[in-house]
Design an enzyme around this catalytic site. Structure first.
Site, PDB file in Angstrom:
ATOM      1  N   CYS A 103      27.955   5.922  -4.337  1.00 55.75           N
ATOM      2  CA  CYS A 103      28.273   5.713  -3.027  1.00 55.75           C
ATOM      3  C   CYS A 103      29.570   5.661  -2.630  1.00 55.75           C
ATOM      4  O   CYS A 103      29.902   6.485  -1.285  1.00 55.75           O
ATOM      5  CB  CYS A 103      27.804   4.124  -2.901  1.00 55.75           C
ATOM      6  SG  CYS A 103      26.058   3.718  -3.508  1.00 55.75           S
ATOM      7  N   HIS A 157      31.604   1.485   2.005  1.00 60.78           N
ATOM      8  CA  HIS A 157      31.075   0.862   0.792  1.00 60.78           C
ATOM      9  C   HIS A 157      31.872  -0.326   0.752  1.00 60.78           C
ATOM     10  O   HIS A 157      32.973  -0.727   0.036  1.00 60.78           O
ATOM     11  CB  HIS A 157      31.295   1.645  -0.562  1.00 60.78           C
ATOM     12  CG  HIS A 157      30.904   1.126  -1.736  1.00 60.78           C
ATOM     13  ND1 HIS A 157      29.481   1.189  -1.988  1.00 60.78           N
ATOM     14  CD2 HIS A 157      31.255   0.377  -2.822  1.00 60.78           C
ATOM     15  CE1 HIS A 157      29.308   0.270  -3.157  1.00 60.78           C
ATOM     16  NE2 HIS A 157      30.535  -0.014  -3.721  1.00 60.78           N
TER      17      HIS A 157
END
Length: 518
Positions: A103, A157
């Site tokens: 991610c 993130h």
């Protein structure tokens, strides 16, 4: 009559004349109409100019852990009507690739507009701004050009524990789901976590988690993605009259695979099968794999060894259910965009941050350089003036790092000089246009050796090199994507493929600049 004959003029007519009064009444009745008409003709050029020059909005939909297993990607078993409809209205990219299959590094690359070697963000515990203090991010670039830039859900993130979001990118503080943030709702799941808490500290896992799947009787809106959809609807109402860059990030189908029961019901238990290549790729080097460490942090998953078939089947079913749950939330947001009359002036981009394994290649989750780890869904719906036709598909190689220059170009913004991607806006006008020769991905295996895998995908081949910090060769992979699209057998060590290995190594080592379109 004063309009025609001002008082005191020699031609003023007596108002007590019935014919004069009748004429006067008719003139005064239509007078507002003529005044309005004159005003419209006077202002029309300015109104038309404002309509023509209003900046194009951007709805930037990011999805966590989403592989291109959707109805519109020819996966007939998937129930994704809203994403499929978006594809029918826009351009679907069949060969889009992330730069790093986890991610944070992937998102840092997308939002910074540069590749992981430049961001130096190679894990989830390092963030873009500390590594590149002066970078102008994608949303920041739009904000600097007069847009209201807003973040809802997972764009960067970020979480409660990590300073991953980037305030410089946004017009307002990023919004990250409502409270409380819950992942499990059933009594069974809560009892499982309660029993973990009763264990002695030395026997208690670091993360107190229930099993990685759950079907609950709850509504969509108790889950973070349901809350994000509601917030997006509210926000579209608020910003509809101003240029906006609206990031909407959905976390499902990220683990745990928890969502309302009605989405599980879309995939009956008897319809779920293990993948045909539910085994390790033959002759692939050890760094190509991992030990499922993300999955093993959830309750009921053994700390080592194989996952039993019953659990694997539940993981596959839960993942699919969560994809359909996420699809429903996307549909709610797109419906509100249409309800507000914003469709014709809004560029919609839908993308997944990396691929995902569901047992294929003997793996679960992401963190690989295989096709399933790096291949992502990407759909762009542009206003009619910017795309050739609705429902078109492109097989051109594109990369997520290309999103920054593409969106900037489509919005008419100057491209910053630091970008390391290529705008694929021309592909919206000509999806079959000759394009990149290759797409590049990489993954860093944690540990003292620091083994980096660098992978290149051409139209027909995938080639990967694994090297340690000293540059020592730790393994090579080669796959013929036409003959072996599931990447079941590594053929790099076959002497018959020596020339192809040499050719692919040259493309990899020449780098992304040499692969850009002419």
């Amino acid at each position: 009559m004063r309009l025609l004959y001002p008082e005191g003029s020699a031609t003023q007519l007596p108002r007590n004349n019935p014919r004069v009064r009748s004429f006067y009444t008719r003139v005064m009745t239509v007078r507002p109409f003529f005044l309005l008409l004159a005003a419209l003709f006077t202002c029309a050029p300015f109104v038309l100019h404002a309509a023509e020059t209003r900046p194009m909005n951007v709805l930037f939909i990011a999805v966590d852990d989403l592989r291109p297993e959707l109805g519109c990607y020819d996966a007939a078993h998937m129930k994704t009507p809203h994403i499929d409809k978006l594809a029918q209205e826009g351009t679907l990219f069949e060969k889009a690739y992330c730069q790093f299959a986890v991610c944070n590094p992937s998102r840092a690359s997308v939002l910074g507009g540069v590749r992981p070697d430049t961001t130096q963000v190679m894990a989830n515990n390092k963030f873009l701004r500390p590594m590149m203090p002066d970078v102008v991010t994608l949303p920041q670039h739009f904000k600097n050009h007069g847009y209201t830039a807003l973040s809802l859900g997972k764009i960067f993130h970020h979480s409660e524990r990590e300073p991953g979001d980037d305030p410089q990118s946004w017009s307002e503080p990023a919004w990250y789901h409502g409270e409380p943030y819950r992942q499990w709702f059933t009594k069974e799941s809560n009892d499982f976590i309660a029993n973990l808490k009763k264990l002695p500290p030395d026997k208690r896992p670091k993360l107190l988690r229930a099993p990685p799947f759950e079907a609950s009787p709850e509504s969509d809106d108790v889950y973070p993605d349901g809350m994000t959809a509601l917030k997006a609807i509210e926000t579209l109402n608020r910003v509809k009259d101003q240029p906006f860059f609206l990031g909407v990030g959905f976390v499902k189908p990220h683990l745990p695979f928890t969502c309302p029961q009605k989405y599980w019901d879309l995939y009956p238990e008897e319809s779920i099968k293990l993948p045909p290549n539910y085994y390790r790729t033959k002759d692939a080097p050890e760094p190509a794999f991992h030990n499922l460490y993300e999955l093993r942090s959830y309750g009921g998953i053994p700390p080592k060894g194989d996952i039993d078939d019953a659990t694997a089947l539940k993981l596959i079913r839960g993942y699919r259910a969560c994809v359909s749950f996420m699809d429903a939330q996307v549909g709610r947001v797109l419906a509100e965009l249409d309800r507000q009359g914003l469709r014709e002036n809004t560029l919609v981009v839908f993308w997944g941050d990396h691929g995902y394994h569901l047992g294929e290649n003997g793996l679960f989750t992401k963190m690989t350089n295989f096709e399933l780890g790096t291949h992502v869904p990407l759909i762009v719906r542009a206003p009619a003036s910017a795309q050739k036709a609705a429902g078109q598909r492109s097989s051109a190689l594109v990369e997520l790092v290309d999103l920054y220059p593409t969106l900037a170009e489509l919005a008419g913004l100057k491209l910053p000089s630091h970008l390391e991607g290529t705008s694929f806006a021309p592909l919206l006008k000509d999806p079959a246009k000759p394009w990149k020769k290759a797409a590049f991905s990489q993954y860093l295996r944690p540990g003292k050796e620091g083994i980096m895998g660098r992978s290149v995908r051409t139209r027909d081949w995938r080639y990967t090199e694994w090297k340690d910090r000293e540059g020592n060769n730790m393994g090579v992979e080669l796959y013929d994507e036409n003959k072996d699209p599931q990447e079941n057998t590594n053929i790099a060590t076959d002497a018959a493929n020596a020339e192809k290995v040499k050719e692919m190594a040259a493309i990899l080592n020449a780098g992304w600049k040499a692969a850009t379109p002419n």
